[in-house]
Structure formats: C-alpha cells, structure tokens
Design an enzyme around this catalytic site. Sequence first.
Site, short mmCIF file in Angstrom:
data_model
loop_
_atom_site.label_atom_id
_atom_site.label_comp_id
_atom_site.label_asym_id
_atom_site.label_seq_id
_atom_site.Cartn_x
_atom_site.Cartn_y
_atom_site.Cartn_z
CB THR A 208 32.96 -37.40 4.84
OG1 THR A 208 32.37 -37.56 3.57
CG2 THR A 208 34.13 -36.44 4.72
CD GLU B 260 30.34 -29.79 1.74
OE1 GLU B 260 29.18 -30.26 1.74
OE2 GLU B 260 31.35 -30.48 1.57
#
Lengths: 320, 320
Positions: free
Chosen positions: A194, A141
């Site tokens: 994000t 991630e």
Amino acid sequence: MERFQISMKEKDSVHVFAPATSANFICGYDVLGLALNEPGDEVYLKRVDKPGIRITKIIGDQGLLPTHPDKNTVSACVKMILDFLGKKNYGIEIELHKKMPIGSGLGSSAASTIAGLFAINRLLGEPMSKKELLPFALKGEELACGHGHADNVAPSLMGGITLIRSYHPLEVINLPVPPELCCSIIFPHVEVQTRAARQILKNKIELTDAVSQWGNIAGLITGLFTEDYNLLSRSLQDKLIEPTRSILIPEFEAMRKIAMECGALGFGISGSGPSVVAFTKGIDTAKTITIKLTELLKDHEIESNGYFSFINTEGATALS
Amino acid sequence: MERFQISMKEKDSVHVFAPATSANFICGYDVLGLALNEPGDEVYLKRVDKPGIRITKIIGDQGLLPTHPDKNTVSACVKMILDFLGKKNYGIEIELHKKMPIGSGLGSSAASTIAGLFAINRLLGEPMSKKELLPFALKGEELACGHGHADNVAPSLMGGITLIRSYHPLEVINLPVPPELCCSIIFPHVEVQTRAARQILKNKIELTDAVSQWGNIAGLITGLFTEDYNLLSRSLQDKLIEPTRSILIPEFEAMRKIAMECGALGFGISGSGPSVVAFTKGIDTAKTITIKLTELLKDHEIESNGYFSFINTEGATALS
C-alpha cells in the site's frame, strides 16, 4: 466520546469474523469502501488468569505477521480497548486465523484490526457501539500500514458501502446497497505494498480530471440511491488513480476487456491493488468473471485467488 | 437524436420565463447547479410574415447585450432550432426582457439562452422535449460566454438541482430537492467576468484537496436523497475554488460570518461570482440573511441586489 454503560455480561471466550473489503469503489479514492462476504479474518479471544496479552497462534499468514503483542494489530487493538476502558491485569490469549491474502488490496490489515476490536468489545460484554470503535480502528490501521485511512476499516466494521465524508473530524456514512450489486475479485500473486502504491501517485492532479471524478462520484451515489445499475455503470470510471497504479498489475487491460465483455458494470483496482474488482448486477455474472479472469492469469502463468460476492451488509459478526 | 413528432399546433406568439440559476452548489464546481424562483428572463416571440429573425426590443440590459441576430444568444438559439428543424423563411420578432443582472454569477446568459430555446420550441408546437433542447443550450452558452458549460443552462431549462455527470457525452441528472431547502442570493455591484474568473483558477490542484472535495460532494448528494439538512450543511464546503475566487468579492468573509450566524447551512460563491449564496432550511432564514447582507454591503457603500428563494423545480415555463 460519550460515556457508555455495560449492558451485557463479559464472556470467557469469543470467536468473530471481520470481512475483507474493497476500497475506492473505482471512482471514490480514499472516501468509499465496501465489505465482501468472503474472504475475511477470524479471531478467537480467551480470557485467562495470567495477566497480559499473548498471541498463541497465527494461522494462514505464511509467517508474514509480527507475533509480538505490541506490533501485531490484533493484540495492539485489544490492548488499546483494555487501556481505554481501564481494564487492568486482564489475561487474554489470541488466535488469529488469517483467511485472506496479505498485501492484496483487500483490506487485510483492516480485517485483522476490526476482528481484534470487535472481539475484545464482545468479550467485555459490548460496552461500545460499532461507531464508537471506529476511531480505534483508525489507530490500528496506522500501526499496521503507516496511515490511518478509514476506507477499509469502516466497511469491515459496519458492513455495506461506506462513505468517509470527512477525516477531520471523522464522519462515516452508510450508503444504500442495491440488492443485486455483486462483485468479482481477483488477487494476482504479485505483491504491491500500500505504501509503495501510494507513493507512485502524483500529489497534484488536473482540475479538469478532478471535475470528471466528482461528476462520477456524484453519479455513483445517485445510482446507489435510485438502484440505477446503468448509471452506476457509467459512473464507475477512474481516470485519476488507475492510469498510474494499473501498471503494477499484470494483464490489467486484458482482464478489463474480458470483464466488460461478460457484462460487468465496471472494472478497476481494488484499493491499492494488485487485486482487481469487477462490479456486476447479479451473482452469476460475478462468478463467470471470476472464473474467466483466473483462467486468463493461469494462461500467463500467474497464480491468483478469485472470489465473487454480494455486498456484505453486516460487517464484523460474532461466530460464537 | 431521435426523430420526433409534432404533437401540438404552432402558435402565433409566446411569452416564456427562464429562471436565474446558481452553479456549483458550493462543492460541485462545474457539475452541480440549481434553479431559483427569481430573478429570471422573459422572452416574447411573435410570428410575422416578413422572413428573418429580428430583435425588436431588449429591456433591462443597460445596453450591454448585442442586438445583431447572429450575436445575441436568444436570436441565435431561435435560428439554431429553425435550422435544425428545416423551417425556412420563418419570420420571427423577439423581445427580451432582461429581468436579472448581467455578469452576476446567476446564469444571466443561460437564462436568455434557455428562454430563447424554450420560446421557439413552444412557438413551433413543442416538437422537442426539454432534454432534446439541452445540447442546443450548450451551443448557445458557448456563443454567449465562450464555453459550453451546462451547470447553468441545465437547471434553468429543467428546474431543480441538476448534476452534469459527464460532458462527453452530455449526461444531466435531476437530483431530489429537499422541500425546505432555500437560498439567499446577494449580487454586489462589482463585475466579474466568467472568463476572467475561470482564468485565475489553477489548472492543477492537490490530490488531498480533491479527496476532501469528493467526500463533500458525495455527502451533499446523500443529504439531498435523505433530506438530512445537517449533512448538507457539513458538506457545503469548498476549499478548492473559493480561496482563489473569493478575493474578487468585497466583504466575502464578513458576509459568510453573518450568514452562518443567522443559521445558514452553508455559504459560498454563486457560479463564478461576484454573487454569493447562502443555503438555508426554510425561507425565513433566507429572507433574514438577504436583508442583513444587503445592509452590510450598504454600510460599505456597495450597492447590491438581494433575492431569496425556494429551489425552482419547474425550470423554464410558459407565461402565455
């Protein structure tokens, strides 16, 4: 990490699925997440003689994802596991079937990361448990979106509703899933990164707002254990993150109004958006909300993807 | 509020007990609280012919509490209920046996408030349920300490571990009590006023600290439902309030060190202090900690009261 034993045979090829996820569960910013039945990513791995890790195909990414093996999260995760297990000179070919939108607030990078990790582990005969894969998922991630938050990778891997009680050290807890809990998800075609969505958040918050939030998160956890849908509904509030982030989402308040009128338990932003999520008791209400919200956006000339789903309690699974 | 029916006979006199409480449960500032088996307050009410509410005796308050019926929380609560029920010209005499320290962080004013409310309700034949008394308890707390927080009155009234999910509207939830959960409480004889303790808190907190806190509160609630004492232990952390308030408490870190070495699940401030609380699995550990911490304070020439207790699951009770 404890030592492990190889208990299953290595395979020549595998085909796996990792589900999309919705982080935050409205009042659990950065600590709660849940897995959906659809959409999700599929990864095919094939063992080949020629050493090295190659991405042979990416379908459905509209050219947005890197194909260099060091930069794509799937291949990077495959490499991480091979390196960790001391598997040298393996030849692996990767196909990624991106069956979900990117930059949507549905854990797109997390699904690819988990699909890659789950696939290589399966190809190698499952030397590691799902829990053992989790720290690698955080690294994946970090590569994909610049921060190692676990609120998407944990539910995509383990399924269900997950609580990240702590990041240092990492502790992930599977929470009970009330059997009728469903959700409607709408992804309006406006992109919110994000990183950008995180940056507009304030670093400091009012203590009184924080108190409201931990009353709600405590109520939410209680409602999950007691299967009290009314308590879940009263707890599904976010006065901290939503006011700032919802301004990036078109027709946010109009969508909320419709969802709540249709009987949603709660409505809010999925992850960092722009997808929105309505939680419901029962799949019929979720379906109705999905239809009505996509229609609303269409009336405003905004394309969208709509989904409705029970909570996926399996997480990443093998398709062959 | 719903209408109620008088189902029991009025009494001539009652004698009730309301327990001390420990607010916050370390990581649940302003939303969690729990009741202790001891100490607590006792109230005697007697019906007399002469109309009016009079305090005839207060024992154990060292002259600290007001005796004027409008200013003492016990008599004020008695009056509130009589007014609400339209009971005019009642003559009531009140004795308050203050069997716990004042300004200690053990919910002293809450215990008196609850004893008063519970006593008058019982004297009148219990026209109201405990839940119906709760809003009056908030008003009583406001009178006694300037703010209407429910994290002491709710557990003193209802018993067990209570969650205030929301203040507006008021929603109190009883949480499960793991059967071996105990606590050790030490009240060092230094006074910290709740009002002052609140004032030194910062109005704004870091979002990252808040995230840690709601990870912990979610872990704590999960641990209560699953009776997972290790999870409770990992969750019993407070990085928000404790660093500021603990500076008012003598030997705070030394007490923590001893408590944790003795096997405490967690250690922190009880309410706004200066009492401290250690949570334990089993009463023996709680007893050991109570003895060792009072000895430590004695070595530093600080007088203290020490208690150890299971969680009181009854709350306010009638003694006659």
